[in-house]
Design a protein around this motif. Structure first.
Motif, PDB file in Angstrom:
ATOM      1  N   ALA A 169     -43.638  10.306  44.029  1.00  0.00           N
ATOM      2  CA  ALA A 169     -42.453  10.762  44.762  1.00  0.00           C
ATOM      3  C   ALA A 169     -41.411   9.646  44.815  1.00  0.00           C
ATOM      4  CB  ALA A 169     -42.846  11.190  46.166  1.00  0.00           C
ATOM      5  N   LEU A 170     -41.916   8.414  45.105  1.00  0.00           N
ATOM      6  CA  LEU A 170     -40.992   7.276  45.187  1.00  0.00           C
ATOM      7  C   LEU A 170     -40.306   7.028  43.857  1.00  0.00           C
ATOM      8  CD1 LEU A 170     -42.806   4.670  47.426  1.00  0.00           C
ATOM      9  CD2 LEU A 170     -40.596   5.713  47.809  1.00  0.00           C
ATOM     10  N   GLN A 171     -41.137   7.133  42.776  1.00  0.00           N
ATOM     11  CA  GLN A 171     -40.593   6.905  41.435  1.00  0.00           C
ATOM     12  C   GLN A 171     -39.496   7.935  41.141  1.00  0.00           C
ATOM     13  OE1 GLN A 171     -41.522   4.252  39.469  1.00  0.00           O
ATOM     14  NE2 GLN A 171     -39.726   4.885  38.306  1.00  0.00           N
ATOM     15  N   GLU A 172     -39.801   9.206  41.556  1.00  0.00           N
ATOM     16  CA  GLU A 172     -38.810  10.265  41.322  1.00  0.00           C
ATOM     17  C   GLU A 172     -37.522   9.984  42.097  1.00  0.00           C
ATOM     18  OE1 GLU A 172     -40.700  14.006  42.148  1.00  0.00           O
ATOM     19  OE2 GLU A 172     -41.895  13.848  40.322  1.00  0.00           O
ATOM     20  N   THR A 173     -37.719   9.570  43.360  1.00  0.00           N
ATOM     21  CA  THR A 173     -36.547   9.269  44.182  1.00  0.00           C
ATOM     22  C   THR A 173     -35.747   8.142  43.546  1.00  0.00           C
ATOM     23  OG1 THR A 173     -37.983   9.740  46.034  1.00  0.00           O
ATOM     24  CG2 THR A 173     -35.830   8.851  46.570  1.00  0.00           C
ATOM     25  N   LEU A 174     -36.502   7.134  43.080  1.00  0.00           N
ATOM     26  CA  LEU A 174     -35.835   5.987  42.452  1.00  0.00           C
ATOM     27  C   LEU A 174     -35.041   6.441  41.233  1.00  0.00           C
ATOM     28  CD1 LEU A 174     -35.615   2.864  42.551  1.00  0.00           C
ATOM     29  CD2 LEU A 174     -37.455   2.799  40.892  1.00  0.00           C
ATOM     30  N   ASN A 175     -35.680   7.288  40.399  1.00  0.00           N
ATOM     31  CA  ASN A 175     -34.989   7.791  39.200  1.00  0.00           C
ATOM     32  C   ASN A 175     -33.729   8.547  39.583  1.00  0.00           C
ATOM     33  OD1 ASN A 175     -36.967   6.745  37.654  1.00  0.00           O
ATOM     34  ND2 ASN A 175     -37.991   8.673  37.194  1.00  0.00           N
ATOM     35  N   GLU A 176     -33.891   9.410  40.635  1.00  0.00           N
ATOM     36  CA  GLU A 176     -32.732  10.198  41.069  1.00  0.00           C
ATOM     37  C   GLU A 176     -31.614   9.287  41.544  1.00  0.00           C
ATOM     38  OE1 GLU A 176     -33.845  13.169  43.956  1.00  0.00           O
ATOM     39  OE2 GLU A 176     -35.206  14.070  42.485  1.00  0.00           O
ATOM     40  N   LEU A 177     -32.048   8.255  42.321  1.00  0.00           N
ATOM     41  CA  LEU A 177     -31.044   7.328  42.852  1.00  0.00           C
ATOM     42  C   LEU A 177     -30.324   6.608  41.720  1.00  0.00           C
ATOM     43  CD1 LEU A 177     -32.659   5.718  45.995  1.00  0.00           C
ATOM     44  CD2 LEU A 177     -30.552   7.025  45.858  1.00  0.00           C
ATOM     45  N   GLN A 178     -31.134   6.179  40.724  1.00  0.00           N
ATOM     46  CA  GLN A 178     -30.531   5.466  39.590  1.00  0.00           C
ATOM     47  C   GLN A 178     -29.537   6.361  38.873  1.00  0.00           C
ATOM     48  OE1 GLN A 178     -33.955   4.121  37.456  1.00  0.00           O
ATOM     49  NE2 GLN A 178     -33.684   2.013  38.149  1.00  0.00           N
ATOM     50  N   LEU A 179     -29.959   7.630  38.732  1.00  0.00           N
ATOM     51  CA  LEU A 179     -29.101   8.589  38.045  1.00  0.00           C
ATOM     52  C   LEU A 179     -27.812   8.803  38.830  1.00  0.00           C
ATOM     53  CD1 LEU A 179     -29.022  10.372  35.588  1.00  0.00           C
ATOM     54  CD2 LEU A 179     -30.012  12.199  36.945  1.00  0.00           C
ATOM     55  N   THR A 180     -27.987   9.001  40.154  1.00  0.00           N
ATOM     56  CA  THR A 180     -26.817   9.211  41.001  1.00  0.00           C
ATOM     57  C   THR A 180     -25.895   8.005  40.925  1.00  0.00           C
ATOM     58  OG1 THR A 180     -28.347  10.295  42.475  1.00  0.00           O
ATOM     59  CG2 THR A 180     -26.124  10.002  43.291  1.00  0.00           C
ATOM     60  N   GLN A 181     -26.541   6.810  40.951  1.00  0.00           N
ATOM     61  CA  GLN A 181     -25.745   5.591  40.912  1.00  0.00           C
ATOM     62  C   GLN A 181     -24.940   5.534  39.612  1.00  0.00           C
ATOM     63  OE1 GLN A 181     -27.792   2.014  40.079  1.00  0.00           O
ATOM     64  NE2 GLN A 181     -26.575   0.787  41.492  1.00  0.00           N
ATOM     65  N   PRO A 236     -30.754  13.254  30.968  1.00  0.00           N
ATOM     66  CA  PRO A 236     -30.002  12.056  31.305  1.00  0.00           C
ATOM     67  C   PRO A 236     -30.592  10.840  30.606  1.00  0.00           C
ATOM     68  CG  PRO A 236     -31.332  12.790  33.168  1.00  0.00           C
ATOM     69  CD  PRO A 236     -31.403  13.865  32.136  1.00  0.00           C
ATOM     70  N   PHE A 237     -29.758   9.948  30.185  1.00  0.00           N
ATOM     71  CA  PHE A 237     -30.125   8.677  29.526  1.00  0.00           C
ATOM     72  C   PHE A 237     -30.764   8.860  28.157  1.00  0.00           C
ATOM     73  CE2 PHE A 237     -30.564   7.782  34.161  1.00  0.00           C
ATOM     74  CZ  PHE A 237     -29.420   7.006  34.266  1.00  0.00           C
TER      75      PHE A 237
END
Ligand SMILES: Nc1ncnc2c1ncn2[C@@H]1O[C@H](COP(=O)(O)OP(=O)(O)O)[C@@H](O)[C@H]1O
Ligand SMILES: [Mg+2]
Length: 463
Positions: A163-175, A411-412
């Motif tokens: 879940a954390l990894q997913e959140t991190l990915n989402e955050l990176q994407l959003t960023q 993405p990416f």
């Protein structure tokens, strides 16, 4: 052993001991036996064993025979009749100490053991064993529970990590998206600003050009009148006329003004395209002419379409249909055209690097061949029905294989070198078309032949 010797020996021992003959006659006992039976010790010798127990004579005889004929100790059970009428079950261990002989009967030593005590002990032992078993069971259960908890914890930790990894990915994407959006917005503002700054001076150059042309025409007419009035000017004037090559000047100055006019008009066109492309009204839905958006995007990409040292010119073939105005976010839509066109140019450059279109580089006169074999981008627009329009952008580059095609809009995802590709172009385009405009974005490709991207949007989208 004689009964006397036995008594001597048994007296000091705490356990009940009896010396009996093979026939079952008591020869001697010690005090503990008398105590158990509740009799005096002196009363016992001479009595028969079966008188003192509840077992049948037959059983007693059999037992004693077994004792006298065995070398090992023989375990039996005797239920004693106590003097007070109660009975007491005893475990008996019988051993022959003098075997039978024709001269004398066998001598058997019996050692009694209070069964109730043993039973008690046994019960205690059983309880202990039971407790131990229960404890073992408890520990086993605890261990199992611990193992389960551990397992669950591991799963939970794994879940949390995912879940954390997913959140991190989402955050990176959003960023990245935010950075991208910010870049685009500041680029848009800069472009709009520059366009505005250029627009003013160009406007007055363009406006004054007309007057400057008029004034020079007036001056030239004046010179002509002078020439008519004075056909033979003094030598000083004649010299000047020759030096400035007056005839050429008169002929050239009109061309000069004409080309300056074309130049300023072109600058004004570019400024208009820049403004159109960078439209700062992104947040608003607007009714726009899609072709203007495509054209201004092409204008911005113009420098990439021209022939360069290592790349041939890219021909843009437009097949525009009569389109209605489309309600959309024009700035964002232009960004999509930009992403897809830039990808097409990248693909054509890659194909050129790959040695495609050698005919373009060699001086060929076959125009037909040249057209077929040059790098090109075809832009087609059409009305699908009264509610939908389509824009297709196709190139004849290297195309896209199935593996790449399946990840195109991720993405990416990029196949380009670091610095050239971000892998966000098509992802953002997809979001813009599908989510912002309720449209569709699809890709068709025959590997080796090229790729086609088709955008379909509702005429009234975003609603
Ligand atoms: N016209 C095209 N021809 C061939 N490949 C393409 C074309 N358009 C996109 N692609 C492929 O899709 C990938 C993703 O494109 P995009 O999302 O724009 O990211 P980027 O251009 O930064 O790589 C590209 O790296 C390329 O491999
Ligand atoms: Mg791209």
């Amino acid at each position: 052993m004689t009964p006397e010797q036995f008594i001597e020996f048994a007296r000091v021992l705490p356990e009940p001991l009896l010396l009996v003959s093979g026939e079952g006659q008591l020869l001697a006992t010690n005090q503990p036996v008398a105590d158990i039976l509740g009799l005096r010790r002196q009363e016992l010798p001479g009595r028969m064993l079966f008188e003192l127990v509840t077992e049948s004579t037959n059983d007693i005889v059999k037992y004693l025979q077994a004792c006298s004929s065995s070398r090992a100790m023989v375990i039996g059970s005797l239920t004693l009749r106590k003097n007070d009428g109660q009975t007491l079950i005893c475990r008996s261990q019988g051993a022959v100490i003098q075997p039978w002989s024709p001269e004398s009967s066998a001598l058997i030593l019996l050692r009694l053991e209070n069964r109730t005590l043993a039973t008690n002990n046994f019960v205690l032992l059983n309880e202990k064993i039971d407790e131990l078993a229960k404890e073992v069971q408890r520990r086993k259960q605890a261990e199992e529970a611990l193992w389960k908890a551990n397992q669950e914890l591991e799963i939970r930790v794994e879940e949390r990590t995912t879940a954390l990894q997913e959140t991190l990915n989402e955050l990176q994407l959003t960023q990245t998206q935010l950075i991208q959006a910010e870049k685009m917005s500041s680029l848009g503002q800069m472009v709009a600003g520059i366009a505005h700054e250029i627009n003013n001076p160009v406007s007055f150059i363009h406006g004054n050009l007309h007057h400057a042309h008029q004034y020079t025409q007036d001056l030239l007419r004046l010179v002509q009148i002078y020439q008519q009035v004075s056909p033979n000017p003094p030598p000083k004037i004649q010299e000047q006329i020759e030096e400035i090559d007056l005839d050429f000047l008169i002929e050239d100055i009109t061309k000069l003004f004409q080309s300056m006019k074309v130049g300023t008009e072109r600058i004004q066109e570019i400024v208009k395209s820049l403004r159109n492309f960078s439209r700062l009204d992104e947040a608003e839905l607007k009714q726009v002419n899609i072709h203007e958006g495509i054209d201004s995007t092409l204008m911005i990409l113009e420098h990439r379409l021209q022939a360069k040292h290592e790349y041939p010119e890219i021909k843009v073939i437009k097949q525009y249909s009569q389109l209605p105005n489309v309600t959309c976010y024009p700035g964002q839509l232009n960004q999509v055209f930009m992403n897809i066109l830039a990808n097409a140019i990248d693909a054509l450059e890659a194909a050129a690097n790959n040695g495609q279109w050698p005919a373009v580089n060699s001086q060929t006169t076959d125009n037909q061949n040249l057209t077929k074999n040059n790098p090109q981008i075809q832009i087609k627009t059409e009305v699908i029905d009264e509610n939908w329009i389509a824009v297709s952008i196709a190139d004849n580059g290297l195309g896209i294989n199935e593996e790449v095609r399946s990840k195109l809009f991720d993405p990416f995802f990029t196949t380009k070198v670091v610095g050239k590709g971000t892998g966000l172009g098509l992802y953002i385009s997809y979001q813009t078309i599908v989510e912002k405009h309720n449209g569709q974005l699809s890709c068709f490709s025959v590997p080796g032949k090229g790729a086609e991207f088709v955008i379909k949007i509702p005429v009234i989208s975003g609603s």
